[in-house]
Design an enzyme around this catalytic site. Structure first.
Site, short mmCIF file in Angstrom:
data_model
loop_
_atom_site.label_atom_id
_atom_site.label_comp_id
_atom_site.label_asym_id
_atom_site.label_seq_id
_atom_site.Cartn_x
_atom_site.Cartn_y
_atom_site.Cartn_z
N ASP A 15 0.86 -1.18 0.00
CA ASP A 15 0.00 0.00 0.00
C ASP A 15 0.90 1.24 0.00
O ASP A 15 1.72 1.41 0.91
CB ASP A 15 -0.88 -0.04 1.26
CG ASP A 15 -2.09 0.87 1.15
OD1 ASP A 15 -2.10 1.74 0.26
OD2 ASP A 15 -3.03 0.70 1.95
N GLU A 109 -2.65 0.18 -4.39
CA GLU A 109 -2.43 -0.99 -3.53
C GLU A 109 -2.67 -2.28 -4.29
O GLU A 109 -3.42 -2.32 -5.26
CB GLU A 109 -3.31 -0.94 -2.28
CG GLU A 109 -4.78 -0.86 -2.57
CD GLU A 109 -5.60 -0.89 -1.29
OE1 GLU A 109 -5.45 -1.84 -0.50
OE2 GLU A 109 -6.40 0.02 -1.10
#
Length: 395
Positions: A15, A109
Site C-alpha cells: 500500500d 495498492e
DNA sequence: TCTGGGGTCCTAGGACCC
DNA sequence: TCTGGGGTCCTAGGACCC
C-alpha cells in the site's frame, strides 16, 4: 515435489503511503514536510493528505471546507490522475517482476502471492523489503507492506506498518493480532455495520470471533455473519486473482458529477445527462464493451439519493441509446421543483462488443448512430474531447 | 460554502416461466 | 374458502472500498 516447504505467510499487501500526495510532491522539494492536501473544488473532498497535514487531523474523504478549517496553511494541489496512473503502472510492473500473481485493488495498492518466488528471491519478508527499496529508488515514494497467510490479515498488517514499514503476522500470532482490534478495522465493515455490531455489544474482533456463528447470522444476516466470522479468525482463504483482462471486462461503467450549485432546471439537468452519457458511451467504445442496463442516479439537495434503471432489449455502446434511456428515466421521475445536487449515468451488464449482434429494427437504419459515434471517436482521437460534442453542449 | 467520483457486491420483492 | 415451488430476470436500495 521436492520444492522447499511453502512459506507460512505468502501473501503481501503493498500500500503506497499517502499516494496522491506523495506523487504530487515528489518533484517539489519545497513541499516536502509541508501539509499538502490533494483535492479541489468548492464542494469536493480530500483525496489524499500528506503526513504533515494528517498531524492536523486532515483525513481522506473529509470535506475540503472542513480540511481547510483544520489546517488553513495547507497547500492544496489539484489531482493529476494521468500522472497517478503512470506511476501506478510502473509500480505494478515492479510487482509483476516478483510474481505474476498480482491483484491490483486500486491505483495504489495490490496483493501479491509470493509462494512461487521464495526460492529465487528469499523469504516473504525479504521480498517485501526488496520491493520497498525498488519502489523508493525508482519512483521516489514510500510504501508499506503487510505479510500474512490470508489476504484480509495482510491488508490489516500493512495498515499497522504505515508509514514506510513492514509488518509480518505469522500464523501463531493471527488471533493476538486481530482480536484486540475494533470490529470497524475489518475489511468490509464500514460505519453502519460497525455501529450495529457495537449496539449488539460486539466491539472487538475477538468479540465477533467468540460469538457462535448461528447467533451472529441471526443478528446480521447469513451472508455477512459467516463472512465476519471468517475474518475474525483470519481464516479468509480468498485466492489472489490477477486483474481482469480484456476477456473479462468491468461489470459497469458510469459517470456522475455534482453541480457547482444545486439546480431544478430541466434543461441544465438534461444537458448534464447528455454530457455524462457521451462520456460513458465513449469510454465503453474505447474498452470495446456494450451494456444493456442504463441506470441514472439522482441526488437531491438534502443528499437523499435514488436510482432508476431500465434494461434495454439489446446491449449498446451508442451514445444516443444511453442518453435516450437516461433522459426518459429522468422525465419519468416527474420532478417538479426538486433541487438536485448531482446526477449520474451508469451502464451495467457489460459484455465484449463482438458478442452483441445488433438486431435489424424495421425502419431504423442499421448503423446510423453508431456510425456517427465512431466518427466522433476518430475526431476526438485527433483533436481532443473539446473538438467534437453534441450541439446542445456547446453553449 | 459539510459530505467526490470511480467502482463492486448483496439483498429483497415481484414478475415470469416451467 | 385457500394458498406449490423452484429458478431467473429485473428493479431499487444500500453498504462498502479506495
Amino acid at each position: 515435489m521436492t520444492s522447499a516447504s511453502a512459506p507460512a505467510t505468502p501473501i503481501l499487501h503493498v500500500d503506497m503511503d499517502a499516494f496522491y500526495a506523495s506523487v504530487a510532491t515528489r518533484d517539489r522539494p519545497d513541499l516536502w514536510g509541508v501539509p499538502v492536501i490533494v483535492g479541489g473544488g468548492s464542494r469536493g473532498v480530500v483525496l489524499s493528505a500528506s503526513y504533515a497535514a494528517r498531524q492536523y487531523d486532515v483525513r481522506s474523504a473529509m470535506p475540503m471546507t472542513r480540511a481547510r478549517r483544520l489546517c488553513p496553511q495547507a497547500v492544496v494541489v489539484a489531482p493529476d490522475f494521468e500522472l497517478f496512473g503512470q506511476v501506478s503502472s510502473s509500480v505494478m510492473e515492479s510487482f509483476r517482476r516478483v510474481t505474476p500473481l498480482v491483484e491490483a485493488l486500486s491505483l495504489d495498492e495490490a496483493f501479491l502471492d509470493v509462494r512461487g518466488s521464495t526460492r529465487r528471491l528469499g523469504s516473504p519478508l525479504e521480498i517485501a523489503e526488496q520491493l520497498r527499496a525498488t519502489i523508493h529508488d525508482e519512483q521516489g515514494i514510500t510504501c508499506s507492506v503487510g505479510v500474512a497467510a490470508a489476504v484480509s490479515v495482510a491488508k490489516l498488517a500493512s495498515r499497522r506498518a504505515k508509514p514506510d514499514g513492514v509488518v509480518v503476522v505469522p500464523p501463531e500470532e493471527i488471533t493476538s493480532f486481530l482480536h484486540p482490534l475494533d470490529v470497524g478495522e475489518l475489511w468490509g465493515v464500514g460505519e453502519k455495520t460497525r455501529a450495529m455490531l457495537h449496539r449488539l455489544g460486539l466491539v472487538t474482533v475477538g468479540d465477533v470471533a467468540h460469538t457462535p456463528l448461528r447467533t451472529l447470522q441471526r443478528a446480521v444476516g447469513a451472508g455477512l455473519g459467516s463472512h465476519l466470522h471468517e475474518l475474525a479468525w483470519g481464516a479468509d482463504r480468498r485466492a489472489i486473482t490477477p486483474r481482469r483482462g480484456p476477456d473479462e471486462p468491468d461489470r459497469s461503467m458510469g459517470a456522475d458529477e455534482t453541480f457547482g450549485r444545486d439546480t431544478d432546471d430541466r434543461e441544465t439537468i438534461l444537458r448534464e445527462l447528455l454530457r455524462l452519457s457521451t462520456k460513458v458511451a465513449g469510454r465503453m467504445r474505447v474498452a470495446g464493451v456494450a451494456g444493456r442496463t442504463v441506470t441514472i442516479k439522482v441526488r437531491f439537495a438534502d443528499f437523499t439519493t435514488i436510482t432508476r434503471s431500465r434494461t434495454l432489449p439489446e446491449a449498446t455502446d451508442v451514445t444516443q441509446d444511453v442518453y435516450r434511456a437516461a433522459s426518459r428515466l429522468y422525465d419519468a421521475l416527474g420532478l417538479q421543483r426538486a433541487r438536485l445536487r448531482l446526477v449520474g449515468v451508469r451502464v451495467e451488464g457489460l459484455v465484449p462488443r463482438e458478442t452483441v449482434h445488433r438486431q435489424l429494427v424495421l425502419g431504423e437504419r442499421e448503423h446510423g448512430w453508431s456510425d456517427a459515434d465512431r466518427a466522433v471517436d476518430r475526431a476526438t482521437l485527433r483533436f481532443g474531447t473539446a473538438a467534437v460534442r453534441p450541439a446542445s453542449l456547446l453553449s
